[in-house]
Write a protein that holds these residues in place. Sequence first.
Motif, short mmCIF file in Angstrom:
data_model
loop_
_atom_site.label_atom_id
_atom_site.label_comp_id
_atom_site.label_asym_id
_atom_site.label_seq_id
_atom_site.Cartn_x
_atom_site.Cartn_y
_atom_site.Cartn_z
N LYS A 15 0.85 -1.18 0.00
CA LYS A 15 0.00 0.00 0.00
C LYS A 15 0.90 1.24 0.00
N PRO A 16 0.58 2.23 -0.83
CA PRO A 16 1.44 3.43 -0.85
C PRO A 16 1.39 4.18 0.48
N ASP A 17 2.50 4.84 0.81
CA ASP A 17 2.57 5.64 2.03
C ASP A 17 1.73 6.90 1.89
N ASN A 18 1.65 7.39 0.68
CA ASN A 18 0.87 8.58 0.38
C ASN A 18 0.35 8.46 -1.04
N GLU A 19 -0.71 9.15 -1.34
CA GLU A 19 -1.30 9.09 -2.67
C GLU A 19 -1.74 10.48 -3.07
N GLU A 20 -1.57 10.80 -4.35
CA GLU A 20 -1.96 12.10 -4.87
C GLU A 20 -2.86 11.88 -6.08
N LEU A 21 -4.04 12.47 -6.05
CA LEU A 21 -4.96 12.38 -7.18
C LEU A 21 -4.60 13.44 -8.20
N LEU A 22 -4.58 13.06 -9.46
CA LEU A 22 -4.24 13.96 -10.55
C LEU A 22 -5.43 14.07 -11.49
N GLU A 23 -5.33 14.99 -12.42
CA GLU A 23 -6.43 15.13 -13.39
C GLU A 23 -6.45 13.93 -14.33
N ARG A 40 -3.20 9.01 -10.81
CA ARG A 40 -2.76 9.27 -9.44
C ARG A 40 -1.30 8.86 -9.29
N ASN A 41 -0.68 9.44 -8.30
CA ASN A 41 0.68 9.09 -7.94
C ASN A 41 0.66 8.35 -6.62
N TYR A 42 1.36 7.23 -6.59
CA TYR A 42 1.60 6.51 -5.35
C TYR A 42 3.00 6.91 -4.88
N TYR A 43 3.14 7.21 -3.59
CA TYR A 43 4.44 7.58 -3.04
C TYR A 43 4.87 6.57 -1.99
N TYR A 44 6.13 6.18 -2.08
CA TYR A 44 6.76 5.28 -1.12
C TYR A 44 8.03 5.97 -0.61
N TYR A 45 8.05 6.29 0.68
CA TYR A 45 9.21 6.97 1.25
C TYR A 45 10.42 6.04 1.27
#
Length: 133
Positions: free
Chosen positions: A72-80, A84-89
């Motif tokens: 599961k991504p640490d953070n997620e950003e919704l885009l147009e 979406r972007n999944y972020y993994y630190y």
Amino acid sequence: MMKHFFLIPLLICLLLSSCSTPESFKNFDSETWKNDRYACDNKRMQLVEDFEKIKQDLIGKKEYVIRNVLGKPDNEELLEGNQRNYYYYLEPGSQCTERNKMSEANRVGVRINAIGKASEIFYKDPIQKIKPE
């Protein structure tokens, strides 16, 4: 009715095999990566060299494959456009104490396009390759 009975085990096997990790990612220590949520134990940075080896193979893979390999991504950003972007630190930072805010710690991003496939993998900051002495 009985002649279709053999199809049920076959369908179950197909469903289970479709959710497994592809062979090309078997050498990546996915469990250590997934268990180091938010990189607070600083174990993901040790896996970056191995991650680099599979990074290009992740491009084009479905979202469920990304989640099977990286968790599961640490953070997620919704885009147009339904992207979406999944972020993994990759290193500890303020995300270890403030999980609801994006940290400035280095992270890898995986862009999931509108059809649910990884289209790009990028780092917040460039990764410094350690050269042997």
